[in-house]
Design a protein around this motif. Sequence first.
Motif, PDB file in Angstrom:
ATOM      1  N   LYS A  34      65.583  14.530  46.452  1.00  0.00           N
ATOM      2  CA  LYS A  34      64.634  15.644  46.548  1.00  0.00           C
ATOM      3  C   LYS A  34      64.382  16.028  48.003  1.00  0.00           C
ATOM      4  O   LYS A  34      64.406  17.213  48.365  1.00  0.00           O
ATOM      5  CB  LYS A  34      63.326  15.248  45.872  1.00  0.00           C
ATOM      6  N   SER A  35      64.162  15.030  48.847  1.00  0.00           N
ATOM      7  CA  SER A  35      63.879  15.302  50.254  1.00  0.00           C
ATOM      8  C   SER A  35      65.072  15.942  50.949  1.00  0.00           C
ATOM      9  O   SER A  35      64.921  16.877  51.740  1.00  0.00           O
ATOM     10  CB  SER A  35      63.492  13.998  50.959  1.00  0.00           C
ATOM     11  N   ALA A  36      66.261  15.446  50.645  1.00  0.00           N
ATOM     12  CA  ALA A  36      67.457  16.016  51.257  1.00  0.00           C
ATOM     13  C   ALA A  36      67.707  17.436  50.761  1.00  0.00           C
ATOM     14  O   ALA A  36      68.115  18.313  51.531  1.00  0.00           O
ATOM     15  CB  ALA A  36      68.661  15.129  50.968  1.00  0.00           C
ATOM     16  N   GLN A  37      67.456  17.674  49.471  1.00  0.00           N
ATOM     17  CA  GLN A  37      67.709  18.996  48.914  1.00  0.00           C
ATOM     18  C   GLN A  37      66.816  20.055  49.554  1.00  0.00           C
ATOM     19  O   GLN A  37      67.260  21.181  49.804  1.00  0.00           O
ATOM     20  CB  GLN A  37      67.502  18.987  47.391  1.00  0.00           C
ATOM     21  N   TRP A  38      65.543  19.699  49.819  1.00  0.00           N
ATOM     22  CA  TRP A  38      64.673  20.633  50.538  1.00  0.00           C
ATOM     23  C   TRP A  38      65.334  21.065  51.850  1.00  0.00           C
ATOM     24  O   TRP A  38      65.321  22.247  52.212  1.00  0.00           O
ATOM     25  CB  TRP A  38      63.345  19.960  50.876  1.00  0.00           C
ATOM     26  N   ARG A  39      65.887  20.110  52.540  1.00  0.00           N
ATOM     27  CA  ARG A  39      66.468  20.389  53.847  1.00  0.00           C
ATOM     28  C   ARG A  39      67.757  21.205  53.740  1.00  0.00           C
ATOM     29  O   ARG A  39      68.015  22.079  54.560  1.00  0.00           O
ATOM     30  CB  ARG A  39      66.702  19.076  54.585  1.00  0.00           C
ATOM     31  N   VAL A  40      68.549  20.912  52.719  1.00  0.00           N
ATOM     32  CA  VAL A  40      69.777  21.686  52.511  1.00  0.00           C
ATOM     33  C   VAL A  40      69.438  23.145  52.240  1.00  0.00           C
ATOM     34  O   VAL A  40      70.031  24.062  52.827  1.00  0.00           O
ATOM     35  CB  VAL A  40      70.604  21.088  51.361  1.00  0.00           C
ATOM     36  N   GLU A  41      68.488  23.373  51.338  1.00  0.00           N
ATOM     37  CA  GLU A  41      68.092  24.746  51.011  1.00  0.00           C
ATOM     38  C   GLU A  41      67.485  25.440  52.226  1.00  0.00           C
ATOM     39  O   GLU A  41      67.763  26.613  52.491  1.00  0.00           O
ATOM     40  CB  GLU A  41      67.096  24.730  49.854  1.00  0.00           C
ATOM     41  N   GLY A  42      66.665  24.708  52.964  1.00  0.00           N
ATOM     42  CA  GLY A  42      66.049  25.298  54.153  1.00  0.00           C
ATOM     43  C   GLY A  42      67.072  25.629  55.220  1.00  0.00           C
ATOM     44  O   GLY A  42      66.962  26.657  55.897  1.00  0.00           O
ATOM     45  N   GLU A  43      68.057  24.753  55.397  1.00  0.00           N
ATOM     46  CA  GLU A  43      69.074  25.006  56.417  1.00  0.00           C
ATOM     47  C   GLU A  43      69.903  26.244  56.062  1.00  0.00           C
ATOM     48  O   GLU A  43      70.247  27.043  56.946  1.00  0.00           O
ATOM     49  CB  GLU A  43      69.971  23.782  56.565  1.00  0.00           C
ATOM     50  N   LYS A  44      70.197  26.430  54.792  1.00  0.00           N
ATOM     51  CA  LYS A  44      70.921  27.634  54.369  1.00  0.00           C
ATOM     52  C   LYS A  44      70.103  28.883  54.677  1.00  0.00           C
ATOM     53  O   LYS A  44      70.639  29.903  55.125  1.00  0.00           O
ATOM     54  CB  LYS A  44      71.233  27.558  52.872  1.00  0.00           C
ATOM     55  N   GLU A  45      68.801  28.808  54.432  1.00  0.00           N
ATOM     56  CA  GLU A  45      67.936  29.950  54.714  1.00  0.00           C
ATOM     57  C   GLU A  45      67.890  30.246  56.218  1.00  0.00           C
ATOM     58  O   GLU A  45      67.938  31.405  56.640  1.00  0.00           O
ATOM     59  CB  GLU A  45      66.526  29.668  54.190  1.00  0.00           C
ATOM     60  N   LEU A  46      67.811  29.195  57.022  1.00  0.00           N
ATOM     61  CA  LEU A  46      67.819  29.375  58.477  1.00  0.00           C
ATOM     62  C   LEU A  46      69.126  30.004  58.942  1.00  0.00           C
ATOM     63  O   LEU A  46      69.134  30.869  59.834  1.00  0.00           O
ATOM     64  CB  LEU A  46      67.604  28.036  59.172  1.00  0.00           C
TER      65      LEU A  46
END
Length: 492
Positions: free
Chosen positions: A470-482
């Motif tokens: 869950k924690s990693a997925q937040w970051r993956v999605e956020g990095e794509k948005e960035l």
Amino acid sequence: MSKLDSPLGLLTAFLLRVPLIFKTILLHGIRLSPVTGKQDLRTELTVAIIRSLIAFTSSPVGKQQKDSLRDPGIKGPMWVSKVTLPRPEDDVQDAVVKAIEDLKVGDETYNLPGVVPVEAEWTGYRSGVGKNAPQPDISEEAKYEELRKESKEDMVILYLHGGAYFLLDPCTHRPVVTQLSKRTGAAVLSVRYRLAPQNPFPAALIDALVAYLSLVSPPPGSLHDPVPPKKIIIAGDSAGGNLSLVLLQTILTLRRVCPIVRFHGRDVPIELPAGVATSSPWCDVTRSMPSVTHNSIYDYLDPPSQNPEIAYRPLAVPEDDVWPVKPPRVDLYANANALLHPLVSPLAGREELWKGAPPIFIAMGEEGLSDEGLILARKMHRVGVPVTVEQFEGMPHCFGMVMMGSPAGRRFYDGTAQFCRDAVAGKLTADTPTSGNVTYVGYKLQHTHEIPLEKAVPLTDDEVDEMLRKSAQWRVEGEKELEQEWLGKAKL
């Protein structure tokens, strides 16, 4: 940090913290402190002051990094000989890539940083001098010869410093490695590995492997003779503890997929060290485990946000030419999709990967990172790794470094040194059975008791994996948005 370099800066910093100091002393004295019975006054003040210094750090990453690398000089009871390990063939990077690819579990991405010369410091204890004695004005080779005269054991400790992979340096850890040398009689090679965010994963790992192979098979012009792997202890604190563990995991993996590496014109077999000793190892780069919050009262490290709206944003400090990077990352050290790779966050790896590992020592406080260290030790023990774990009640992150002269600090160094001696002497080997317990060292060392690793953290493997995912997925999605935001700005 730079404000503390001048007498005026030090005075200002002290005056700003006078109310905090008095409040801490008062609450401790009347036993209304939230850490009463867990921390003595010295520990509580140390944690409060360090926490306040970190909280006021809003400088750009480049400035933080530069300030943390300031050399305090060499004086007192230590020998330091500076060396540069020459650049080997690209085969070392190729070997690390083979290990990364073999351990992949998804679509992890990373950059190839290349192979470079690696700076390091040989450090040893210097007896018979005062705490302000200057280093003699002699050559680095002569300094090495002197430290070898005093470091009479045939053990060598390969030390990897902490600092969240973007701060600090061998020069900041000289007192730490000197204590290890004093207590073990070993020479210590402390590595100046490349730092993030300029050099993200796997640059530091490549440098660490270069240093390890340089000990085993010295390049031409080296000051040292070949060191048998069974005489080497890999050691580190915090991020350096992470790097120590992933270096070991790399060695374990290469023994399967690439057992010989070309190194300075020689074919060098990949062999295991005698052991690995860590202090407060950072085993989960996402910092997802409950202890990051539950134990924050005893620690100076603030817990990370668990709000996905914030978690994926880059470190919130003024921008400079170091951070944020382009294309953007949410993490200083690695791409978001690589944060759960076993060579980034060893907690995320399958327990079977540790089969055949040499003895491992893990010391920690009652700190934010304790869950991840305890769970990783549990995994290791299940597959037969002789893992020794000591946890100190109420102690903060890397207490052995920040409270070196305290009773807990002295006990930590004594325990680490004993482990190192036993591993190199063969009293601890990969086949040595261990209890599977955590030795819990009580407040003021007044008592100890054993806790089974299986009961030390009340989380199942599935629960741990879900928290990590869950924690990693937040970051993956956020990095794509960035990345989308960055690409949109680039088109304007």
